[in-house]
Design a protein around this motif. Structure first.
Motif, PDB file in Angstrom:
ATOM      1  N   THR A 100     -18.887  14.538 -14.868  1.00 48.29           N
ATOM      2  CA  THR A 100     -19.326  13.792 -16.048  1.00 48.29           C
ATOM      3  C   THR A 100     -18.183  13.189 -16.848  1.00 48.29           C
ATOM      4  OG1 THR A 100     -19.317  15.748 -17.489  1.00 48.29           O
ATOM      5  CG2 THR A 100     -21.336  15.311 -16.247  1.00 48.29           C
ATOM      6  N   PHE A 141     -19.454   8.547 -13.342  1.00 48.64           N
ATOM      7  CA  PHE A 141     -20.762   8.905 -13.886  1.00 48.64           C
ATOM      8  C   PHE A 141     -21.705   7.705 -13.948  1.00 48.64           C
ATOM      9  CE2 PHE A 141     -23.704  10.436 -17.226  1.00 48.64           C
ATOM     10  CZ  PHE A 141     -24.044  11.665 -16.682  1.00 48.64           C
ATOM     11  N   ARG A 191     -26.491   5.030 -17.397  1.00 50.55           N
ATOM     12  CA  ARG A 191     -25.492   6.102 -17.252  1.00 50.55           C
ATOM     13  C   ARG A 191     -26.125   7.257 -16.488  1.00 50.55           C
ATOM     14  NH1 ARG A 191     -25.169   9.844 -21.530  1.00 50.55           N
ATOM     15  NH2 ARG A 191     -22.965   9.452 -21.956  1.00 50.55           N
ATOM     16  N   GLY A 192     -25.360   7.835 -15.550  1.00 50.39           N
ATOM     17  CA  GLY A 192     -25.800   9.036 -14.858  1.00 50.39           C
ATOM     18  C   GLY A 192     -26.742   8.836 -13.694  1.00 50.39           C
ATOM     19  N   ARG A 250     -23.961  13.886 -19.824  1.00 52.38           N
ATOM     20  CA  ARG A 250     -22.597  13.567 -20.271  1.00 52.38           C
ATOM     21  C   ARG A 250     -22.625  13.476 -21.796  1.00 52.38           C
ATOM     22  NH1 ARG A 250     -17.743  10.408 -19.477  1.00 52.38           N
ATOM     23  NH2 ARG A 250     -17.567   8.755 -21.045  1.00 52.38           N
ATOM     24  N   GLN A 296     -29.440  13.464 -17.902  1.00 53.19           N
ATOM     25  CA  GLN A 296     -28.370  12.855 -17.106  1.00 53.19           C
ATOM     26  C   GLN A 296     -28.533  11.348 -16.973  1.00 53.19           C
ATOM     27  OE1 GLN A 296     -27.335  14.655 -13.287  1.00 53.19           O
ATOM     28  NE2 GLN A 296     -27.112  12.614 -12.390  1.00 53.19           N
TER      29      GLN A 296
END
Length: 226
Positions: free
Chosen positions: A23, A29, A104-105, A121, A206
């Motif tokens: 992360t 990430f 993101r993620g 994160r 996530q």
């Protein structure tokens, strides 16, 4: 996407790589934005290319194509770049629409090898800046995965309502509409609100995406204060 092994009891083993390593790097990430600018002017190429040149891309990786520009990097660097880009478009005085897709993620992000169990994160929402340009926007926020290992019981609507509360607190919230929340106010404050909501959900989820469509210099905005 890498997968984790399972024991004979069906429980998931911890990833081989520590979660902090998965992360900590924003590119790994999958932290990024995809932006499309449409300018209602025959100067559209000049305005779009000029805005891209003026925007501070420090710390980011950029890829510009014939449909959109992808920017990958930290949330704070992304907000700086998005604010500079949008401000440069607005300063042109031409009516323009700016579409922003944040993510993101994502376990399937093409620039990373991120498993679904990497976890959230957690980062602080970056500080934005006012630019003195009025905008109207339609915003949607999507938490796409839950992981109870974050230590918080999953609750998508709780996190979405918290993001909307931020917009109410800074005065950009105008209304809840079909599939979106309408925001109005200073262009920079709107962008900071959206990034704050996106990172806020990301403290417990996530994979988070957010969609934003901004309108600047619209004829319908005349005689309306920022």
């Amino acid at each position: 996407m890498t997968s984790t092994g399972t024991t004979s009891t069906g429980t998931t083993e911890a990833p081989a790589t520590p979660a902090t390593d998965l992360t900590g790097d924003p590119i790994r990430f999958g932290v990024g934005a995809r932006v499309t600018v449409a300018v209602m002017s025959d100067r559209y190429a000049e305005i779009i290319l000029g805005a891209l040149e003026q925007a501070d891309a420090t710390g980011l990786t950029l890829q510009t194509g014939d449909v959109s520009t992808w920017a990958g990097g930290s949330e704070a660097d992304l907000l700086t770049w998005l604010t500079d880009l949008a401000e440069a478009v607005a300063v042109s005085g031409e009516h323009a629409s700016i579409t922003v897709h944040l993510s993101r993620g994502c376990p399937g992000e093409v620039v990373c090898d991120l498993p679904g169990g990497a976890g959230p994160r957690p980062v602080e929402a970056p500080a934005g800046r006012q630019v003195g340009r009025r905008a109207a926007a339609e915003w949607a926020l999507y938490p796409l995965a839950d992981d109870v290992r974050a230590g918080v019981e999953p609750d998508h609507m709780r996190d979405i309502y918290a993001a909307i509360a931020t917009a109410r607190a800074n005065g950009t919230f105008r209304a809840s509409e079909h599939f979106v929340t309408r925001l109005e106010g200073d262009l920079g404050t709107i962008l900071a609100t959206v990034v704050a909501g996106w990172t806020g959900v990301g403290r417990t989820v996530q994979h988070v995406t957010s969609h934003l469509t901004l309108s600047v210099n619209s004829p319908s905005h005349r005689d309306v204060a920022a």
